[in-house]
Design an enzyme around this catalytic site. Structure first.
Site, PDB file in Angstrom:
ATOM      1  N   TYR A 124      26.698  27.848  38.169  1.00 46.22           N
ATOM      2  CA  TYR A 124      25.604  28.873  38.373  1.00 46.22           C
ATOM      3  C   TYR A 124      24.419  28.468  37.936  1.00 46.22           C
ATOM      4  CZ  TYR A 124      28.692  32.686  40.037  1.00 46.22           C
ATOM      5  OH  TYR A 124      29.202  33.607  40.786  1.00 46.22           O
TER       6      TYR A 124
ATOM      7  N   LYS B  82      40.562  22.689  36.435  1.00 45.50           N
ATOM      8  CA  LYS B  82      40.845  22.018  37.738  1.00 45.50           C
ATOM      9  C   LYS B  82      40.813  20.501  37.167  1.00 45.50           C
ATOM     10  CE  LYS B  82      41.720  20.929  41.999  1.00 45.50           C
ATOM     11  NZ  LYS B  82      43.183  21.269  42.775  1.00 45.50           N
TER      12      LYS B  82
ATOM     13  N   ASP C 260      43.764  26.567  41.686  1.00 41.93           N
ATOM     14  CA  ASP C 260      44.372  26.866  42.988  1.00 41.93           C
ATOM     15  C   ASP C 260      45.803  27.474  42.922  1.00 41.93           C
ATOM     16  OD1 ASP C 260      45.295  24.403  41.987  1.00 41.93           O
ATOM     17  OD2 ASP C 260      45.478  23.313  43.694  1.00 41.93           O
TER      18      ASP C 260
ATOM     19  N   ASP D 136      34.651  34.210  38.570  1.00 43.57           N
ATOM     20  CA  ASP D 136      33.931  34.853  39.588  1.00 43.57           C
ATOM     21  C   ASP D 136      35.035  35.128  41.086  1.00 43.57           C
ATOM     22  OD1 ASP D 136      31.855  36.386  41.300  1.00 43.57           O
ATOM     23  OD2 ASP D 136      31.845  34.561  42.739  1.00 43.57           O
TER      24      ASP D 136
ATOM     25  N   ASP E 107      37.434  38.740  41.834  1.00 43.65           N
ATOM     26  CA  ASP E 107      37.407  39.554  42.879  1.00 43.65           C
ATOM     27  C   ASP E 107      38.921  39.587  43.345  1.00 43.65           C
ATOM     28  OD1 ASP E 107      34.731  40.130  43.220  1.00 43.65           O
ATOM     29  OD2 ASP E 107      34.724  39.558  45.296  1.00 43.65           O
TER      30      ASP E 107
HETATM   31  C1  IPM Z   1      29.706  39.203  40.070  1.00 39.90           C
HETATM   32  C2  IPM Z   1      28.739  38.928  41.186  1.00 39.90           C
HETATM   33  C3  IPM Z   1      27.580  37.930  40.844  1.00 39.90           C
HETATM   34  C4  IPM Z   1      28.096  36.625  40.313  1.00 39.90           C
HETATM   35  C5  IPM Z   1      26.568  37.755  41.812  1.00 39.90           C
HETATM   36  C6  IPM Z   1      26.050  39.400  42.419  1.00 39.90           C
HETATM   37  C7  IPM Z   1      25.379  37.012  41.267  1.00 39.90           C
HETATM   38  O1  IPM Z   1      29.529  38.277  42.314  1.00 39.90           O
HETATM   39  O2  IPM Z   1      29.148  39.775  39.054  1.00 39.90           O
HETATM   40  O3  IPM Z   1      31.004  38.809  39.945  1.00 39.90           O
HETATM   41  O4  IPM Z   1      28.297  35.851  41.400  1.00 39.90           O
HETATM   42  O5  IPM Z   1      28.349  36.634  39.141  1.00 39.90           O
HETATM   43 MG    MG Z   2      31.676  38.217  41.971  1.00 41.68          MG
END
Ligand code: IPM
Ligand code: MG
Length: 364
Positions: free
Chosen positions: A141, A189, A221, A245, A249
Site C-alpha cells: 500500500y 507467504k 493461500d 485487506d 473481506d
Molecule cells: C478497507 C478498504 C480500503 C483498503 C480502501 C478503501 C482503501 O478496502 O479498509 O479494507 O484497501 O484498506
Molecule cells: Mg478492504
C-alpha cells in the site's frame, strides 16, 4: 468525560451509516453522563468534487485535533478511471498515514442469530470469534518505488516491511491474544516472498516475549481456505496490509454480510475507526445499508479511545437484542426475508437506540 470525534462520512452509504452510529453514540454518552462533541469534514469522492482533493487540509487538521476519527466509506464508480494517487481511496490512505495508527483491529464475530445468514453451514460458523490484526501502514500500500507506466506497459509496487514495523504490530497482536484464548496465527507467504521471511522471523522473535501465547504460522493461500473451513479454530490473526485487506473481506462470509464488521486502528496519534465495508454505491441513499457495522465501530471508540467499557458493552448487547427480536436490514435477511422484520437504515439505528435506553434503564 468529554470526547471529541471527527466524523468523515465520505461517499456512498458512508453518510447514512455514520449518522446512525453517531446518534447511538450520543444517546449512550448522554445516558452515562458523558459528552461527545461531533465535528464533520469531507473526505474521498465528495472532497474531490468540492475541494479538488480527496483529503483537504481542513479535514486533516480537524482529525489531528480530535480524540478519534469515525470514517464512513470512500469510493465511487465515477472515479474509477483516476490514477491511484488521485482517487477517493488515496484520501483515506493519506489520513491513515498522517494519524499513524498501524494496528487495524477487525473483529469477526458470529452472532448466533445470523448463523443462517452465512452461505457456510451453521456448524462451521457458529461460535466463530476472530480478532484480525491487519498491519495498516506498510506493505504494498505504501512501499516505494511504485509505478504504472502506460507507454512501457509495466506496473509495479513494492511490498516492503522493516523489522520495527513488524515487531510493533506483532506485539499488539500477542497482547490481544494474551487476553483472549491465547492463540496467535501469523499469516504470510514465506515460501515465496522475502518480505514474508522477514515477517515470519520477526513475529517468531517477538513471540519469545509471550511464552503463554501459542504461535502458529500459515501461508495466506492456505489461510484463505482454513477461514472458510474451520473459522472457529482461530483466535487472533496477524497479517500484513494487503493480506489483511483480503482476509477481512473474506471473513464477511461468516456473518453473511460485510455490513456487520467494525474496525479500529490504534497505535498512532489519533485512533481511526471505520466499518470494514465499502461505500456500496449501488445501494447508497436508498435506506438499504446496514448501519450495525458502523454502530459496532462506535462501540469500539467507546472501548478503546474513551475507555468506557460498560457503554461499549451496552451497544453490543443492544445490537444482539435487536437481532434476537428478529429485526434485520435487507443484507441480513437474505436467507428467509419473510421470517424477519426488515428495517431501513434509519429504523435499524432507531431500534438500537431504543434498546440501548432500555438496557441502561434496567441496569441502573
Ligand atoms: C478497507 C478498504 C480500503 C483498503 C480502501 C478503501 C482503501 O478496502 O479498509 O479494507 O484497501 O484498506
Ligand atoms: Mg478492504
Amino acid at each position: 468525560m468529554n470526547l471529541k470525534i471527527l466524523v468523515t462520512a465520505g461517499d456512498g452509504i458512508g453518510p447514512e451509516v455514520t449518522n446512525e452510529a453517531v446518534a447511538v453514540l450520543r444517546d449512550v454518552a448522554e445516558l452515562g453522563g458523558h459528552t461527545i462533541q461531533i465535528e464533520e469534514k469531507r473526505i474521498g469522492g465528495v472532497a474531490i468534487v468540492k475541494d479538488g482533493t480527496p483529503l483537504p487540509k481542513e479535514t486533516l487538521d480537524a482529525a489531528l485535533a480530535s480524540d478519534a476519527v469515525l470514517l464512513g466509506a470512500v469510493g465511487g464508480n465515477e472515479f474509477n478511471s483516476l490514477a491511484p494517487d488521485k482517487r477517493p481511496e488515496a484520501g483515506l490512505l493519506a489520513l491513515r498515514a498522517a494519524l499513524g495508527g498501524f494496528a487495524n483491529l477487525r473483529p469477526c464475530f458470529s452472532f448466533k442469530e445470523l448463523v443462517a445468514n452465512s452461505p457456510l453451514r451453521p456448524e462451521i460458523v457458529e461460535g466463530t470469534d476472530i480478532m484480525f490484526v491487519r498491519e495498516l501502514l506498510g506493505g504494498a500500500y505504501f512501499g516505494k518505488p511504485r509505478e504504472y507506466d502506460k507507454e512501457k506497459g509495466v506496473g509495479y509496487n513494492t511490498m516492503i516491511y522493516t523489522r520495527d514495523e513488524v515487531a510493533r504490530v506483532a506485539r499488539v497482536a500477542f497482547n490481544l491474544a494474551r487476553n483472549r484464548r491465547k492463540k496467535l496465527t501469523s499469516v504470510d507467504k514465506a515460501n515465496v516472498l522475502e518480505v514474508s521471511q522477514l515477517w515470519r522471523a520477526v513475529v517468531t522473535e517477538v513471540g519469545k516475549e509471550f511464552p503463554d501465547v501459542e504461535l502458529e504460522h500459515q501461508y495466506i493461500d492456505a489461510m484463505a481456505m482454513h477461514i472458510m473451513n474451520r473459522p472457529r479454530d482461530f483466535d487472533v490473526v496477524v497479517t500484513e496490509n494487503l493480506f489483511g485487506d483480503i482476509l477481512t473481506d473474506e471473513s464477511g462470509v461468516i456473518t453473511g454480510s460485510l455490513g456487520m464488521l467494525p474496525s479500529a486502528t490504534i497505535g498512532g496519534k489519533v485512533d481511526l475507526y471505520e466499518p470494514v465495508h465499502g461505500s456500496a454505491p449501488d445501494i447508497a441513499g436508498k435506506g438499504l445499508a446496514n448501519p450495525l457495522g458502523a454502530i459496532l465501530t462506535g462501540a469500539m471508540i467507546l472501548r478503546l479511545t474513551a475507555k468506557l467499557e460498560t457503554e461499549a458493552k451496552a451497544i453490543q448487547a443492544s445490537v444482539r437484542k435487536v437481532l434476537e427480536q428478529g429485526f434485520r436490514t435487507p443484507d441480513l435477511a437474505r436467507s428467509n426475508p419473510q421470517a424477519f422484520t426488515v428495517l431501513s437504515t434509519k429504523d435499524m439505528g432507531a431500534k438500537v437506540r431504543e434498546t440501548v435506553k432500555q438496557l441502561v434503564a434496567v441496569s441502573s
